[in-house]
Scaffold this motif. Structure first.
Motif, PDB file in Angstrom:
ATOM      1  N   ARG A  71      -6.499  20.709  73.305  1.00 51.50           N
ATOM      2  CA  ARG A  71      -6.272  21.469  74.531  1.00 51.50           C
ATOM      3  C   ARG A  71      -4.842  21.997  74.545  1.00 51.50           C
ATOM      4  NH1 ARG A  71      -7.750  19.251  80.599  1.00 51.50           N
ATOM      5  NH2 ARG A  71      -7.230  21.165  81.738  1.00 51.50           N
ATOM      6  N   PRO A  72      -4.629  23.245  74.960  1.00 56.52           N
ATOM      7  CA  PRO A  72      -3.273  23.798  74.964  1.00 56.52           C
ATOM      8  C   PRO A  72      -2.312  22.962  75.802  1.00 56.52           C
ATOM      9  CG  PRO A  72      -4.895  25.528  75.338  1.00 56.52           C
ATOM     10  CD  PRO A  72      -5.632  24.220  75.408  1.00 56.52           C
ATOM     11  N   GLY A  73      -1.055  22.928  75.341  1.00 56.41           N
ATOM     12  CA  GLY A  73      -0.008  22.252  76.106  1.00 56.41           C
ATOM     13  C   GLY A  73       0.087  20.768  75.901  1.00 56.41           C
ATOM     14  N   GLN A  74      -0.540  20.249  74.817  1.00 59.01           N
ATOM     15  CA  GLN A  74      -0.497  18.800  74.587  1.00 59.01           C
ATOM     16  C   GLN A  74       0.383  18.414  73.405  1.00 59.01           C
ATOM     17  OE1 GLN A  74      -4.443  16.611  75.701  1.00 59.01           O
ATOM     18  NE2 GLN A  74      -4.947  18.279  74.316  1.00 59.01           N
ATOM     19  N   GLY A  75       1.251  19.295  72.967  1.00 55.48           N
ATOM     20  CA  GLY A  75       2.062  18.953  71.807  1.00 55.48           C
ATOM     21  C   GLY A  75       1.239  18.942  70.536  1.00 55.48           C
ATOM     22  N   THR A  76       0.407  19.980  70.373  1.00 51.49           N
ATOM     23  CA  THR A  76      -0.552  20.024  69.278  1.00 51.49           C
ATOM     24  C   THR A  76       0.099  19.808  67.921  1.00 51.49           C
ATOM     25  OG1 THR A  76      -1.980  21.510  70.513  1.00 51.49           O
ATOM     26  CG2 THR A  76      -2.230  21.504  68.120  1.00 51.49           C
ATOM     27  N   ASP A 126      -9.117   5.476  59.697  1.00 53.62           N
ATOM     28  CA  ASP A 126      -7.660   5.301  59.769  1.00 53.62           C
ATOM     29  C   ASP A 126      -7.181   5.730  61.157  1.00 53.62           C
ATOM     30  OD1 ASP A 126      -4.896   5.405  59.601  1.00 53.62           O
ATOM     31  OD2 ASP A 126      -4.880   6.370  57.628  1.00 53.62           O
ATOM     32  N   PRO A 127      -6.598   4.805  61.955  1.00 52.40           N
ATOM     33  CA  PRO A 127      -6.177   5.170  63.320  1.00 52.40           C
ATOM     34  C   PRO A 127      -5.219   6.353  63.363  1.00 52.40           C
ATOM     35  CG  PRO A 127      -6.103   2.796  63.020  1.00 52.40           C
ATOM     36  CD  PRO A 127      -6.330   3.394  61.661  1.00 52.40           C
ATOM     37  N   ALA A 128      -4.397   6.518  62.333  1.00 48.01           N
ATOM     38  CA  ALA A 128      -3.437   7.614  62.320  1.00 48.01           C
ATOM     39  C   ALA A 128      -4.106   8.967  62.166  1.00 48.01           C
ATOM     40  CB  ALA A 128      -2.431   7.404  61.197  1.00 48.01           C
ATOM     41  N   ARG A 129      -5.381   8.978  61.793  1.00 50.03           N
ATOM     42  CA  ARG A 129      -6.075  10.237  61.551  1.00 50.03           C
ATOM     43  C   ARG A 129      -7.101  10.554  62.638  1.00 50.03           C
ATOM     44  NH1 ARG A 129      -6.879   9.887  54.926  1.00 50.03           N
ATOM     45  NH2 ARG A 129      -4.690   9.349  54.510  1.00 50.03           N
ATOM     46  N   ILE A 130      -7.184   9.740  63.662  1.00 50.62           N
ATOM     47  CA  ILE A 130      -8.154   9.938  64.732  1.00 50.62           C
ATOM     48  C   ILE A 130      -7.436  10.463  65.961  1.00 50.62           C
ATOM     49  CG2 ILE A 130      -9.845   8.806  66.228  1.00 50.62           C
ATOM     50  CD1 ILE A 130     -10.254   6.788  63.945  1.00 50.62           C
ATOM     51  N   PRO A 131      -7.796  11.645  66.450  1.00 51.59           N
ATOM     52  CA  PRO A 131      -7.077  12.219  67.596  1.00 51.59           C
ATOM     53  C   PRO A 131      -7.283  11.396  68.855  1.00 51.59           C
ATOM     54  CG  PRO A 131      -9.014  13.530  67.064  1.00 51.59           C
ATOM     55  CD  PRO A 131      -8.874  12.527  65.977  1.00 51.59           C
ATOM     56  N   ASP A 132      -6.306  11.484  69.753  1.00 52.79           N
ATOM     57  CA  ASP A 132      -6.403  10.769  71.029  1.00 52.79           C
ATOM     58  C   ASP A 132      -6.049  11.682  72.196  1.00 52.79           C
ATOM     59  OD1 ASP A 132      -3.705  11.073  70.652  1.00 52.79           O
ATOM     60  OD2 ASP A 132      -3.200   8.949  70.801  1.00 52.79           O
ATOM     61  N   GLU A 133      -6.207  12.992  71.992  1.00 53.92           N
ATOM     62  CA  GLU A 133      -5.931  13.959  73.042  1.00 53.92           C
ATOM     63  C   GLU A 133      -7.178  14.779  73.316  1.00 53.92           C
ATOM     64  OE1 GLU A 133      -2.866  16.524  71.589  1.00 53.92           O
ATOM     65  OE2 GLU A 133      -3.789  16.744  69.649  1.00 53.92           O
ATOM     66  N   GLN A 134      -7.182  15.510  74.426  1.00 51.49           N
ATOM     67  CA  GLN A 134      -8.341  16.322  74.790  1.00 51.49           C
ATOM     68  C   GLN A 134      -8.515  17.485  73.807  1.00 51.49           C
ATOM     69  OE1 GLN A 134      -7.726  17.442  78.914  1.00 51.49           O
ATOM     70  NE2 GLN A 134      -8.998  15.729  79.587  1.00 51.49           N
ATOM     71  N   MET A 135      -9.792  17.785  73.506  1.00 46.72           N
ATOM     72  CA  MET A 135     -10.104  18.849  72.560  1.00 46.72           C
ATOM     73  C   MET A 135     -11.280  19.680  73.077  1.00 46.72           C
ATOM     74  SD  MET A 135      -9.539  16.794  68.951  1.00 46.72           S
ATOM     75  CE  MET A 135      -8.867  18.170  68.034  1.00 46.72           C
ATOM     76  N   TYR A 136     -11.472  20.853  72.474  1.00 49.95           N
ATOM     77  CA  TYR A 136     -12.558  21.750  72.873  1.00 49.95           C
ATOM     78  C   TYR A 136     -13.131  22.427  71.627  1.00 49.95           C
ATOM     79  CZ  TYR A 136      -9.248  25.652  72.416  1.00 49.95           C
ATOM     80  OH  TYR A 136      -8.341  26.570  71.938  1.00 49.95           O
ATOM     81  N   VAL A 137     -14.306  23.054  71.776  1.00 50.11           N
ATOM     82  CA  VAL A 137     -15.082  23.554  70.641  1.00 50.11           C
ATOM     83  C   VAL A 137     -14.755  25.007  70.336  1.00 50.11           C
ATOM     84  CG1 VAL A 137     -17.418  23.976  69.776  1.00 50.11           C
ATOM     85  CG2 VAL A 137     -16.958  21.967  71.195  1.00 50.11           C
ATOM     86  N   GLY A 138     -14.684  25.331  69.037  1.00 53.54           N
ATOM     87  CA  GLY A 138     -14.516  26.705  68.604  1.00 53.54           C
ATOM     88  C   GLY A 138     -15.273  26.979  67.313  1.00 53.54           C
ATOM     89  N   PHE A 139     -15.571  28.256  67.063  1.00 56.91           N
ATOM     90  CA  PHE A 139     -16.233  28.710  65.843  1.00 56.91           C
ATOM     91  C   PHE A 139     -15.474  29.912  65.304  1.00 56.91           C
ATOM     92  CE2 PHE A 139     -19.490  26.996  68.697  1.00 56.91           C
ATOM     93  CZ  PHE A 139     -20.067  26.016  67.900  1.00 56.91           C
ATOM     94  N   MET A 140     -15.360  30.015  63.969  1.00 53.14           N
ATOM     95  CA  MET A 140     -14.583  31.114  63.418  1.00 53.14           C
ATOM     96  C   MET A 140     -15.092  31.532  62.040  1.00 53.14           C
ATOM     97  SD  MET A 140     -11.068  29.036  62.402  1.00 53.14           S
ATOM     98  CE  MET A 140     -10.376  30.397  61.453  1.00 53.14           C
ATOM     99  N   LEU A 141     -14.964  32.826  61.767  1.00 53.45           N
ATOM    100  CA  LEU A 141     -15.103  33.407  60.435  1.00 53.45           C
ATOM    101  C   LEU A 141     -13.749  33.962  60.026  1.00 53.45           C
ATOM    102  CD1 LEU A 141     -18.415  35.490  60.514  1.00 53.45           C
ATOM    103  CD2 LEU A 141     -17.914  33.621  58.962  1.00 53.45           C
ATOM    104  N   SER A 142     -13.444  33.958  58.725  1.00 48.98           N
ATOM    105  CA  SER A 142     -12.158  34.505  58.295  1.00 48.98           C
ATOM    106  C   SER A 142     -12.209  34.868  56.823  1.00 48.98           C
ATOM    107  CB  SER A 142     -11.024  33.505  58.551  1.00 48.98           C
ATOM    108  OG  SER A 142     -11.227  32.322  57.800  1.00 48.98           O
ATOM    109  N   VAL A 143     -11.187  35.604  56.401  1.00 46.70           N
ATOM    110  CA  VAL A 143     -10.969  35.914  54.991  1.00 46.70           C
ATOM    111  C   VAL A 143      -9.557  35.463  54.656  1.00 46.70           C
ATOM    112  CG1 VAL A 143     -10.865  37.707  53.227  1.00 46.70           C
ATOM    113  CG2 VAL A 143     -12.526  37.899  55.102  1.00 46.70           C
TER     114      VAL A 143
END
Length: 411
Positions: free
Chosen positions: A284-289, A369-386
């Motif tokens: 989520r924006p504003g969480q120190g991503t 691994d606890p260091a690799r598991i997020p603990d902040e709010q998140m949301y869903v996205g989908f993307m295509l790219s080159v």
């Protein structure tokens, strides 16, 4: 009112509500799954090689609880959301009877012949509650046991007088709707669905954000490449005097954010060499991503096409952590039978001490691994790219999302 009348009235009330208590698959002794053929409206076979659309069964527990116990009486609904499993004549006592006892999924009722009793066969020291992985037997309305004849490969038939090998099934909970179930992590808790989108109408711009108007690596992102059609959210890659792509996310300012939970979607993507894609969870924006203590994203369905062949096999999951200058990631590879060019249900289950990646209900990656598991709010996205220094030659390709669900996690 008689007990039978009460049972029928209760069942009809649940049929009207259309709200299942959970979702499971049943696996026979030889490892194949109970399948409501064509997703419902036909016969019921023991032939599924793995959990897929025909193997998903909604459970309507007549105790109106998501929990299954030894002796629970239930109805099973096929994946079309309309037809229920029914034992012809309510059951038989002749395993080779080709009329009575044969199970089909051709009725919309929840009455007597659609009622099954679940009996737990193992782990009695753990009590009568049925968990993922437990072995069970099913009894038809007349009290006979349901059999996977020859251990599987034929029609589900309820005509046995006792529970032996052919009458033994393994329960796998897939998607406990209505609150409850095994979240897949080691911390007790439940998943509750908080959002679903079937993409049967124009994209709701109050809930969704089709990105537009910026360059990402070697392609230009434009909302003209994002639309709803034919029952799917479509993201397009186009090659016409330059590369354009589509992105879409739940609105990053008022999305159904989750801090632990589950995301599941039915997805596919075209074969297109050098066109990359991902389904993600973003912070989520504003969480120190981009701080050193938080992962920057969870890519739970991704192909960056390292072999430049576009065949979408195997698909991958990438758990990013560290981010900023020290970005790193843990990689998992999906099974080869789950090619990204075919429709499959992909998911990530996220609890405080585990990430579980699944396709069609089958686990193919975990992160502990606890260091690799997020603990902040998140949301869903989908993307295509080159990516930079990629030069696709195909003229067009689609990334399609048939439906999406977001579940919160409740300790």
């Amino acid at each position: 009112m008689s007990a039978l009348c009460l049972l029928l009235a209760s069942s009809q009330a649940r049929a009207a509500s259309g709200l299942p208590n959970g979702r499971i698959v049943l696996k026979s002794m030889n490892g194949v799954y109970v399948s409501a053929m064509n997703g419902g409206g036909s016969d019921v076979q023991i032939q599924g090689a793995r959990p897929g659309a025909w193997e998903y069964l909604d459970v309507f527990n007549q105790s109106e609880s998501w929990e299954l116990w030894h002796g629970s009486q239930v109805n099973f609904r096929a994946n079309d959301g309309t037809h229920f499993l029914q034992t012809a004549c309510g059951g038989s006592w002749d395993l080779w009877d080709t009329s009575c006892g044969v199970v089909n999924a051709s009725t919309t009722n929840q009455l007597g012949w659609e009622t099954f009793t679940v009996e737990k066969l193992n782990n009695w020291h753990q009590g009568g509650k049925i968990h993922t992985g437990d072995q069970v037997a099913l009894k038809a309305f007349n009290g006979s046991y349901c059999s996977a004849l020859n251990g599987g490969g034929g029609t589900l038939t309820c005509a046995a007088g006792s529970a032996q090998g052919w009458e033994t099934f393994t329960v796998e909970f897939i998607d406990p709707n209505g609150g409850g179930g095994d979240p897949g992590g080691d911390v007790p808790g439940t998943f509750t669905r908080i959002y679903r989108e079937d993409f049967n109408a124009a994209l709701d711009l109050s809930a969704w954000n089709p990105d537009s108007g910026f360059q990402y690596q070697n392609s230009w992102v434009t909302n003209e490449n994002t639309w709803v059609g034919n029952g799917s959210l479509n993201l397009a890659f186009r090659n016409s005097g330059g590369y354009t792509t589509g992105w879409a996310s739940l609105n990053r300012w008022n999305a159904p954010f989750i801090q632990y939970g589950k995301v599941v979607a039915r997805l596919r993507v075209d074969n297109a060499p050098d066109v990359t894609l991902a389904a993600l969870l973003w912070p989520r924006p504003g969480q120190g991503t981009y701080s050193q203590s938080h992962p920057c994203e969870l890519d739970w369905f991704e192909d960056f096409d390292a072999n430049h062949d576009g065949d979408r096999n195997p698909m991958g999951a990438f758990t990013h952590y560290g981010c900023g200058p020290s970005d790193a990631w843990e990689t998992h590879t999906a099974p080869s039978w789950a090619a990204g060019t075919d429709w499959h249900e992909w998911s990530v289950e996220w609890t405080p001490n585990k990430l579980v990646y699944k396709v069609d209900g089958v686990v193919w990656g975990t992160v502990t691994d606890p260091a690799r598991i997020p603990d902040e709010q998140m949301y869903v996205g989908f993307m295509l790219s080159v990516y930079n220094n990629r030069w696709p030659t195909v003229s067009q390709a689609l990334f399609q999302i048939d439906w999406l669900e977001v579940h919160s996690w409740n300790p």
